[in-house]
Design a protein around this motif. Structure first.
Motif, mmCIF file in Angstrom:
data_model
loop_
_atom_site.group_PDB
_atom_site.id
_atom_site.type_symbol
_atom_site.label_atom_id
_atom_site.label_comp_id
_atom_site.label_asym_id
_atom_site.label_seq_id
_atom_site.Cartn_x
_atom_site.Cartn_y
_atom_site.Cartn_z
ATOM 1 N N UNK A 230 0.809 -1.225 0.000
ATOM 2 C CA UNK A 230 0.000 0.000 0.000
ATOM 3 C C UNK A 230 0.839 1.270 0.000
ATOM 4 N N UNK A 231 2.071 1.186 0.561
ATOM 5 C CA UNK A 231 2.930 2.369 0.602
ATOM 6 C C UNK A 231 3.393 2.799 -0.792
ATOM 7 N N UNK A 232 3.340 1.874 -1.761
ATOM 8 C CA UNK A 232 3.737 2.216 -3.127
ATOM 9 C C UNK A 232 2.585 2.814 -3.925
ATOM 10 N N UNK A 233 1.354 2.545 -3.514
ATOM 11 C CA UNK A 233 0.186 3.019 -4.262
ATOM 12 C C UNK A 233 0.008 4.526 -4.123
ATOM 13 N N UNK A 234 0.282 5.060 -2.953
ATOM 14 C CA UNK A 234 0.216 6.508 -2.742
ATOM 15 C C UNK A 234 1.485 6.957 -2.016
ATOM 16 N N UNK A 235 1.579 6.630 -0.738
ATOM 17 C CA UNK A 235 2.713 7.036 0.077
ATOM 18 C C UNK A 235 2.227 7.513 1.428
ATOM 19 N N UNK A 236 3.157 7.799 2.307
ATOM 20 C CA UNK A 236 2.789 8.224 3.659
ATOM 21 C C UNK A 236 1.867 9.439 3.612
ATOM 22 N N UNK A 237 0.831 9.408 4.417
ATOM 23 C CA UNK A 237 -0.259 10.390 4.542
ATOM 24 C C UNK A 237 -1.282 10.277 3.410
ATOM 25 N N UNK A 238 -1.019 9.476 2.390
ATOM 26 C CA UNK A 238 -1.978 9.335 1.296
ATOM 27 C C UNK A 238 -3.188 8.511 1.712
ATOM 28 N N UNK A 239 -4.363 8.889 1.238
ATOM 29 C CA UNK A 239 -5.595 8.194 1.619
ATOM 30 C C UNK A 239 -5.574 6.734 1.193
ATOM 31 N N UNK A 240 -5.114 6.446 -0.024
ATOM 32 C CA UNK A 240 -5.098 5.053 -0.483
ATOM 33 C C UNK A 240 -4.233 4.195 0.432
ATOM 34 N N UNK A 241 -3.045 4.696 0.748
ATOM 35 C CA UNK A 241 -2.121 3.947 1.596
ATOM 36 C C UNK A 241 -2.689 3.756 2.998
ATOM 37 N N UNK A 242 -3.139 4.828 3.621
ATOM 38 C CA UNK A 242 -3.596 4.747 5.006
ATOM 39 C C UNK A 242 -4.864 3.907 5.146
ATOM 40 N N UNK A 243 -5.797 4.041 4.213
ATOM 41 C CA UNK A 243 -7.042 3.287 4.318
ATOM 42 C C UNK A 243 -6.826 1.809 4.004
ATOM 43 N N UNK A 244 -5.969 1.494 3.041
ATOM 44 C CA UNK A 244 -5.685 0.079 2.775
ATOM 45 C C UNK A 244 -4.999 -0.570 3.972
ATOM 46 N N UNK A 245 -4.073 0.136 4.604
ATOM 47 C CA UNK A 245 -3.455 -0.395 5.820
ATOM 48 C C UNK A 245 -4.503 -0.620 6.899
ATOM 49 N N UNK A 246 -5.442 0.315 7.019
ATOM 50 C CA UNK A 246 -6.473 0.219 8.053
ATOM 51 C C UNK A 246 -7.359 -1.007 7.847
ATOM 52 N N UNK A 247 -7.477 -1.455 6.590
ATOM 53 C CA UNK A 247 -8.321 -2.610 6.296
ATOM 54 C C UNK A 247 -7.522 -3.904 6.227
ATOM 55 N N UNK A 248 -6.262 -3.861 6.620
ATOM 56 C CA UNK A 248 -5.460 -5.065 6.774
ATOM 57 C C UNK A 248 -5.250 -5.875 5.513
ATOM 58 N N UNK A 249 -5.155 -5.209 4.379
ATOM 59 C CA UNK A 249 -4.889 -5.924 3.137
ATOM 60 C C UNK A 249 -6.078 -6.644 2.546
ATOM 61 N N UNK A 250 -7.277 -6.375 3.043
ATOM 62 C CA UNK A 250 -8.477 -7.056 2.546
ATOM 63 C C UNK A 250 -9.165 -6.314 1.408
ATOM 64 N N UNK A 251 -8.828 -5.036 1.225
ATOM 65 C CA UNK A 251 -9.494 -4.205 0.228
ATOM 66 C C UNK A 251 -8.458 -3.372 -0.513
ATOM 67 N N UNK A 252 -8.588 -3.302 -1.834
ATOM 68 C CA UNK A 252 -7.744 -2.422 -2.640
ATOM 69 C C UNK A 252 -8.560 -1.202 -3.031
ATOM 70 N N UNK A 253 -7.984 -0.024 -2.852
ATOM 71 C CA UNK A 253 -8.684 1.199 -3.242
ATOM 72 C C UNK A 253 -7.748 2.068 -4.073
ATOM 73 N N UNK A 254 -8.341 2.932 -4.889
ATOM 74 C CA UNK A 254 -7.527 3.779 -5.754
ATOM 75 C C UNK A 254 -8.274 5.064 -6.054
ATOM 76 N N UNK A 255 -7.570 6.160 -5.862
ATOM 77 C CA UNK A 255 -8.139 7.466 -6.161
ATOM 78 C C UNK A 255 -7.881 7.861 -7.608
ATOM 79 N N UNK A 256 -8.638 8.823 -8.068
ATOM 80 C CA UNK A 256 -8.417 9.438 -9.371
ATOM 81 C C UNK A 256 -8.669 10.926 -9.247
#
Length: 331
Positions: A230-256
């Motif tokens: 998840x750290x590669x999808x956005x980066x520290x403080x990024x919503x994609x990274x932080x929310x994917x971590x919060x869901x423990x790898x069960x959900x993939x999300x992506x902003x546009x």
């Protein structure tokens, strides 16, 4: 056609100061709508939320296997990264492996959104490079496919084999004929779809793990790469990274860009797509968090969720003057 509905509101003191409207769809593995807000038929540009679709030809063609791409590289192909060293170093190494350099990218230079790395560039008196572009991982994937196909260097041209493959993957997964395309911020074509079509494509990814065809295997590997890194999808403080971590790898999300967000939920075989009508990122992050909480895959009390669903509005003295929160329609 239905109008957009109120999804996110901004409060200051005891008064609602602003409102963000939009459209959202939750879709099941069969392509049917489970729940919708606004108009599922609203036509949108997915922007960077569809990078997973654009990465499908990279794997389906055999290019990823031929060049020995790792899951981390597949994650970068789906990323909108912040230009930190954790992103630029592996992309530069990828270019080296291809025998290419920064000038071979068709995306423009972009100042890193990672504050520490931006400041480091400034202190060193260096200008941002194309590798700092938030889409450089996707473009490294495009270059890999280009080399595998033996195609020409203008890989962002709409008639280039890479973009023809991307369009085919987009129309087949959305199950729609795209009526038009626009040029994205990274110079690549971005094809339009309905919100329903984009959610349908995400549901295809969500259910891919239970199928064995080439495209489904490719989709499942991209989802796994995203949730593993998840750290590669956005980066520290990024919503994609932080929310994917919060869901423990069960959900993939992506902003546009322009208020688009998607989610892939394999355990429920659900896909989500949303578009905020005025393009506000603060609203798309709030709305996607609220829907994920509603579906029971994100803990409403997790700091990453609270930071989006009850985002504080602070003044220059640090005083919290209001909140950004989802409307009753989402909660």
């Amino acid at each position: 056609m239905s109008a957009p509905v109120d999804l996110v509101e901004v409060w200051r003191g005891d008064m609602r100061e602003s409102i963000h409207q939009g459209h959202a769809v939750i879709c099941d593995a069969g392509g049917d709508i489970v729940q919708a807000w606004g108009d599922p038929a609203a036509m949108i540009y997915p922007r960077s939320s569809c990078k997973m679709i654009q990465a499908l030809p990279l794997i389906e063609s055999g290019a990823a296997a031929a060049f020995g791409l790792t899951p981390a590289q597949l994650a970068l192909a789906c990323a909108s990264h912040r230009g930190a060293v954790i992103h630029t170093a592996p992309v530069n190494a990828w270019l080296d492996d291809l025998g290419l350099n920064d000038d071979d990218f068709c995306c423009g230079p972009q100042e890193p959104r990672d504050v520490a790395d931006r400041n480091a560039l400034i202190r060193a008196g260096k200008a941002p490079c194309r590798v700092h572009n938030n889409c450089s991982g996707k473009h490294a994937g495009f270059l890999t496919l280009t080399k595998h196909l033996g195609a020409g260097p203008e890989y962002v041209d709409i008639a280039h084999p890479v973009q023809m493959a991307c369009k085919a993957a987009f129309e087949e997964t959305t199950q729609e004929d795209s009526p038009c395309y626009g040029i994205d911020g990274c110079s690549a074509p971005n094809h339009a779809s309905t919100v329903h079509g984009l959610a349908r494509a995400m549901a295809f990814f969500a259910a891919a793990g239970g199928r064995s065809d080439v495209r489904s295997k490719a989709a499942a590997s991209l989802v796994q790469a995203m949730v593993t890194f998840p750290e590669l999808i956005a980066g520290e403080t990024g919503a994609c990274t932080e929310l994917m971590r919060a869901m423990g790898g069960k959900v993939a999300i992506k902003t546009g860009a322009e208020g688009v967000f998607v989610a892939i939920i394999p355990e429920k075989k659900l896909g989500i797509a949303l578009k905020i009508a005025d393009g506000a990122t603060r609203a798309s992050e709030c709305a996607i968090a609220a829907i994920l909480v509603k579906l029971g895959v994100l803990d409403v009390n997790h700091p990453a969720a609270k930071a989006r669903m009850l985002a504080p509005v602070a003044n220059w003295d640090g005083l919290v003057t209001g909140r950004i929160r989802p409307t009753a329609a989402l909660t």
